[in-house]
Design a protein around this motif. Structure first.
Motif, short mmCIF file in Angstrom:
data_model
loop_
_atom_site.label_atom_id
_atom_site.label_comp_id
_atom_site.label_asym_id
_atom_site.label_seq_id
_atom_site.Cartn_x
_atom_site.Cartn_y
_atom_site.Cartn_z
N LYS A 288 0.84 -1.21 0.00
CA LYS A 288 0.00 0.00 0.00
C LYS A 288 0.87 1.26 0.00
CE LYS A 288 -3.96 2.07 2.41
NZ LYS A 288 -4.88 1.95 3.56
N ALA A 289 2.06 1.15 0.63
CA ALA A 289 2.99 2.29 0.66
C ALA A 289 3.73 2.45 -0.66
CB ALA A 289 3.99 2.11 1.80
N GLY A 290 3.55 1.50 -1.59
CA GLY A 290 4.12 1.67 -2.93
C GLY A 290 5.20 0.71 -3.33
N ALA A 291 5.49 -0.31 -2.55
CA ALA A 291 6.56 -1.26 -2.89
C ALA A 291 6.33 -1.84 -4.28
CB ALA A 291 6.64 -2.37 -1.85
N GLN A 292 7.40 -1.90 -5.07
CA GLN A 292 7.30 -2.30 -6.47
C GLN A 292 7.73 -3.74 -6.73
OE1 GLN A 292 6.36 -0.08 -9.33
NE2 GLN A 292 5.35 0.67 -7.49
N SER A 293 8.25 -4.42 -5.71
CA SER A 293 8.75 -5.78 -5.93
C SER A 293 8.59 -6.59 -4.65
CB SER A 293 10.22 -5.72 -6.35
OG SER A 293 10.76 -7.02 -6.51
N ILE A 294 8.46 -7.91 -4.82
CA ILE A 294 8.29 -8.79 -3.67
C ILE A 294 8.93 -10.14 -3.97
CG2 ILE A 294 6.05 -9.68 -4.42
CD1 ILE A 294 5.16 -9.53 -1.45
N MET A 295 9.51 -10.76 -2.95
CA MET A 295 10.23 -12.02 -3.11
C MET A 295 9.48 -13.16 -2.44
SD MET A 295 14.06 -13.04 -1.76
CE MET A 295 14.90 -12.03 -2.99
N ALA A 296 9.28 -14.24 -3.17
CA ALA A 296 8.66 -15.44 -2.61
C ALA A 296 9.65 -16.15 -1.69
CB ALA A 296 8.21 -16.37 -3.72
N SER A 297 9.16 -16.70 -0.62
CA SER A 297 10.02 -17.36 0.36
C SER A 297 10.25 -18.83 0.02
CB SER A 297 9.43 -17.22 1.76
OG SER A 297 8.10 -17.69 1.80
N TYR A 298 11.25 -19.41 0.68
CA TYR A 298 11.62 -20.80 0.42
C TYR A 298 10.61 -21.81 0.96
CZ TYR A 298 16.48 -19.47 -0.77
OH TYR A 298 17.60 -18.95 -1.36
N PRO A 305 4.50 -24.97 -1.87
CA PRO A 305 5.66 -24.08 -1.82
C PRO A 305 5.28 -22.65 -2.19
CG PRO A 305 6.14 -26.08 -3.07
CD PRO A 305 4.66 -26.05 -2.84
N CYS A 306 5.81 -21.69 -1.45
CA CYS A 306 5.47 -20.29 -1.73
C CYS A 306 5.94 -19.85 -3.11
CB CYS A 306 6.10 -19.38 -0.66
SG CYS A 306 5.36 -19.58 0.97
N ALA A 308 5.50 -21.44 -5.76
CA ALA A 308 4.54 -21.91 -6.75
C ALA A 308 3.13 -21.87 -6.18
CB ALA A 308 4.90 -23.32 -7.20
N ASN A 309 2.83 -20.81 -5.44
CA ASN A 309 1.57 -20.71 -4.71
C ASN A 309 0.70 -19.64 -5.35
OD1 ASN A 309 -0.46 -20.22 -2.75
ND2 ASN A 309 0.88 -21.00 -1.14
N SER A 310 -0.23 -20.04 -6.18
CA SER A 310 -1.07 -19.08 -6.90
C SER A 310 -2.01 -18.34 -5.96
CB SER A 310 -1.88 -19.79 -7.99
OG SER A 310 -2.75 -20.77 -7.43
N PHE A 311 -2.38 -18.96 -4.84
CA PHE A 311 -3.22 -18.27 -3.86
C PHE A 311 -2.51 -17.01 -3.36
CE2 PHE A 311 -3.89 -17.69 0.77
CZ PHE A 311 -5.17 -17.16 0.72
N LEU A 312 -1.23 -17.15 -3.01
CA LEU A 312 -0.46 -15.99 -2.53
C LEU A 312 -0.14 -15.02 -3.66
CD1 LEU A 312 2.11 -17.71 -0.11
CD2 LEU A 312 0.14 -16.30 0.53
N LEU A 313 0.38 -15.54 -4.77
CA LEU A 313 0.94 -14.70 -5.83
C LEU A 313 -0.12 -14.08 -6.74
CD1 LEU A 313 3.94 -17.02 -6.72
CD2 LEU A 313 4.06 -14.84 -5.50
N LYS A 314 -1.26 -14.72 -6.85
CA LYS A 314 -2.32 -14.18 -7.70
C LYS A 314 -3.51 -13.66 -6.88
CE LYS A 314 -1.51 -16.75 -12.00
NZ LYS A 314 -2.10 -17.71 -12.97
N ASP A 315 -4.11 -14.56 -6.08
CA ASP A 315 -5.33 -14.17 -5.37
C ASP A 315 -5.09 -13.06 -4.36
OD1 ASP A 315 -6.52 -16.14 -6.83
OD2 ASP A 315 -6.62 -17.61 -5.21
#
Length: 807
Positions: A288-298, A305-306, A308-315
């Motif tokens: 919400k503060a404007g972050a432009q990138s995010i890293m999936a965890s191990y 696995p995070c 390959a987790n479409s719930f987290l990355l898409k939904d």
């Protein structure tokens, strides 16, 4: 002259200029006009049009290359003072068309880059310019690179400023100061040619045995959120084309900081409601503060696995939060879908799973190379899916203006990195982070005129033990140790005697008797113990960069914390407890200073040592900051961002546990040794006159909570006023108390200030039985005080009708 020989070439055009007198300005204008007819090269064209145009021109192999981020430190060659691109770089570009590199400027034992073989800030700028020049002038499409660097507590490169690690930053409870620090880090990285700063780490920690606690902001989602917002704003500023800002990559998405058994990258045991309530809010706040990138965890969550987790990355990320930036794996995270999690049989399958789930970029590049190309050709990945991922990366390059201005000024880099201003800022952050845990009979502050002071312990005069993980090599003279800080602070007539006493882990070599003798001759003792995340060039590493732990070592390093160094206990290692007990037995006044990356077992010290301060890993100016506190030039106001347990048998021991039957054990009670929010001051503060006011109309709700705070002592100081809330009767189980607001307030002796906190629906909401965010009707308890346990004022307010909240 054979004019046909030159036809269609730049040489022919230049010949025309010479022969026919065509002005160079006219030629330049003609070239510019031609470029502007190519939409992606036209800076006046809308970004989305430029992205679409470029995508249409790219081959499958070029698209795959754009979403691969390779390790960067082998991409330059250094010969004396001369720096240029390496043959490895040329080969990679020729074969793979790579779009991004990571850690190009990183220096540490893993990369084998030292103060000699690594790059100065000026050389770094020259190197990144050479890489960009090759891309712009020697590749088919002229797509500039994105260069990402590690930036958690300073840019991890030679010559940059080293700040307190993140757990220390959180201990400041001062978001404005952390934003200022983040801005300084961003500038030092950007002027050397970096575009992305990896950080902040937003992992919520409920497992202190985990090796990476030092990289986090602790156990509370609200405090983590405020620190994360500050880092994002400091990194990114208001203009990514400023030349002073970098994109913030949030780490690690998600539930990475509380692994089963404390194993780094281990399974996260959490339900969906707790995921939304505890682990996800810091990421949502930072986005919400404007972050432009995010890293999936191990790690995996509930078997997925995070990476390959479409719930987290898409939904969650895209649909619910509206994220428009790009996601990236952790190093080797996509191959880990196959090798670690065993949910893919081949690399091709792992690559398809990850990109189809919404993971845009591959850090390491092992999966999104040939394996991804094969998956596209075999129809396991649609071209539209690949195009979407590539577009997210290209969009950032256009938004940062890299197609028009990919270069930096080496002379400016030399002047802007490691300045006296950032050095002073490092000292301010370190001082603000120091937590005064105990001060029996007001032993502290010490007098600068003390006649004889003994300084003892393995962390009293060790520069790397003071700096934490993700730190580049440092010249000795740059780092101020606790011993050096004390010597610079006391009177010239004071005798300071230093004895190491023992190491952090090694039990074969110690001089405890010499340390005791020094203590017996002193008027007071400062003993500096704790842990270390200091890597050395004998350390071996996993492919991810995590250190390999050796069960037995001939020469035992001090390292007991930092990535890969998970613990089975939290006890002080080696002979440290023996040293402490022998020193305390002398009967001299003892001050324990802790330099550490995780909460360690100090039960004996809490009962027997009169004064204890925790400095975590305080950075390059840590010695001055500790001395400022020890001798009263700085009144400490740091507060714990994580609870300190009495035993690993109590874990988890975080303060905001859910309502349940918690009771004492046979061996001890269930309370931590020191609770979240704890910290003392040389000043005293009084809380009075709590008032609450509820304003509600339809779906609008605002609760104002006010009180008076007064400094009742004779010294100026900061107090961190903390507001906790409890939902007295929810339809689902909620926390016994939850931090909702805080403020670090400076008050002069006798000064009083009215403090007001405002709560909105998002501060009071819960995820109800139907998985809807609402504020339910009912009463809420209000607790205001100096820590989660030191509550000074109690009150309540009532919400009379339900308020529906958005995600």
């Amino acid at each position: 002259m054979n004019m046909k020989k030159f036809a269609g070439t730049r040489s022919y055009v230049m010949l025309c200029i010479a022969v026919f007198g065509l002005g160079t300005q006219a030629f330049g204008q003609a070239s510019k006009t031609k470029a502007n007819t190519i939409i992606y090269k036209n800076p006046a064209a809308p970004v989305e049009s430029r992205v679409k145009d470029l995508l249409k021109r790219m081959t499958l192999e070029e698209k795959a290359g754009q979403i691969c981020t390779l390790l960067g430190w082998e991409m330059y060659e250094k010969n004396g003072d001369s720096v240029g691109i390496s043959e490895t770089f040329k080969s990679v570009m020729d074969k793979r068309h790579i779009g991004s590199f990571w850690a190009t400027l990183r220096a540490d034992p893993w990369t084998k880059k030292t103060l000699v073989t690594g790059l100065s800030p000026k050389q770094a700028a020259i190197a990144t310019n050479a890489m960009q020049r090759y891309m712009m002038e020697n590749t088919r499409l002229g797509i500039p690179l994105l260069l990402a660097e590690e930036c958690p507590h300073g840019h991890m490169a030679i010559g940059t400023t080293v700040f307190s690690t993140s757990i220390g930053q959180a201990s400041t409870w001062d978001p404005a100061l952390i934003q200022e620090m983040a801005g300084a880090i961003a500038k030092e990285a950007r002027v050397q040619g970096a575009h992305i700063g990896y950080g902040p780490v937003l992992d919520l920690v409920r497992e202190p045995r985990w090796s990476r606690l030092e990289e986090t902001y602790g156990e509370d989602p609200y405090l983590i959120s405020q620190m994360g917002i500050s880092m994002v704003k400091g990194f990114q500023g208001n203009n990514l084309r400023s030349g002073s800002n970098v994109v913030s990559t949030l780490k690690h998405f998600t539930a990475y900081g509380s692994p089963e058994g404390g194993h780094n990258g281990g399974i996260a045991l959490t339900g969906v409601r707790d995921l939304y309530s505890s682990y996800l809010p810091p990421f949502q706040a930072a986005i919400k503060a404007g972050a432009q990138s995010i890293m999936a965890s191990y790690n995996s969550i509930d078997g997925v696995p995070c990476s390959a987790n479409s719930f987290l990355l898409k939904d969650v990320l895209v649909k619910q939060w509206g994220f428009r930036g790009f996601s990236v794996s952790d190093l080797g995270g996509i191959p880990g879908v196959r090798s670690t999690h065993r949910v893919a049989a081949t690399m091709e399958e792992a690559a398809a799973m990850a990109i189809n789930a919404g993971l845009d970029a591959d850090l390491g590049g092992e999966a999104y190379g040939d394996a991804l190309i094969k998956a596209v050709n075999n129809k396991k990945v649609a071209m539209a899916t690949l195009d979407s991922a590539v577009a997210h990366v290209l969009r950032l390059k256009f938004n940062m203006g890299l197609f028009e201005n990919p270069y930096v000024d080496p002379a400016a880099a030399e002047k802007a990195v490691g300045t006296e201003t950032t050095k002073a800022l490092s000292r301010r952050v370190a001082a603000a982070s120091i937590v005064l845990m105990k001060n029996e009979q007001e032993l502290l502050p010490l007098k600068k005129t003390i006649k004889n002071l003994a300084v003892i312990g393995p962390n009293a005069d060790n520069i790397y033990n003071q700096l934490g993980d993700y730190t580049a090599p440092q010249p000795d003279e740059k780092i101020v140790t606790v011993l050096e800080g004390i010597k610079a602070k006391v009177s010239p007539d004071t005798k300071v005697t230093y004895v190491k006493g023992c190491a952090i882990r090694d039990t074969a070599h110690a001089n405890i008797s010499e340390a005791v003798a020094a203590a017996e001759q002193a008027d007071a003792v400062v003993i500096v113990l704790g842990g270390s995340s200091a890597r050395d060039f004998g350390t071996t590493f996993q492919s991810t960069g995590a250190a390999e732990v050796k069960a037995s070592e001939v020469a035992v390093s001090d390292m007991e914390s930092g990535e890969g160094y998970d613990r089975v206990s939290l006890d002080l290692m080696g002979l440290q407890n023996q040293l402490l007990q022998r020193i305390a037995a002398t009967g001299k006044p003892v001050v324990l200073v802790l330099i550490e990356g995780r909460p360690l077992n100090i039960n004996w010290a809490a009962q027997n040592v009169p004064a204890i301060i925790n400095a975590w890993y305080p950075g390059q100016e840590g010695g001055h900051a500790v001395a400022d506190v020890l001798f009263g030039d700085y009144n400490p106001a740091g507060r714990l961002p994580i609870s300190i347990p009495k035993s690993v048998g109590q874990l988890p021991v975080y303060y905001n546990y859910k309502h349940a039957s918690r009771h004492d054990y046979v061996e001890m009670d269930a309370k931590p040794l020191y609770s979240f929010g704890h910290g003392l001051s040389y000043a005293k503060f009084d809380y009075q006159d709590l008032k609450t006011n509820v304003q509600a109309s339809g779906n609008n709700l605002k609760v104002s909570i006010s009180f008076k705070l007064k400094n009742t002592s004779k010294v100026a100081g900061d107090e961190v006023a903390q507001l906790y809330i409890r939902d007295d009767a929810g339809t689902v189980v909620t926390a016994v108390k939850q931090l909702k607001k805080f403020q670090r307030i400076h008050l002069a002796p006798g000064e009083e200030q009215q403090v007001t906190f405002e709560l909105l629906p998002d501060d009071l909401r819960l995820l109800n039985i139907d998985m809807k965010w609402v504020v339910e009707p009912g009463t809420f308890s209000v607790m205001v005080g100096a820590s989660s346990e030191d509550i000074r004022l109690n009150g309540s307010f009532e919400v009379k009708q339900e308020v529906v909240c958005k995600y």
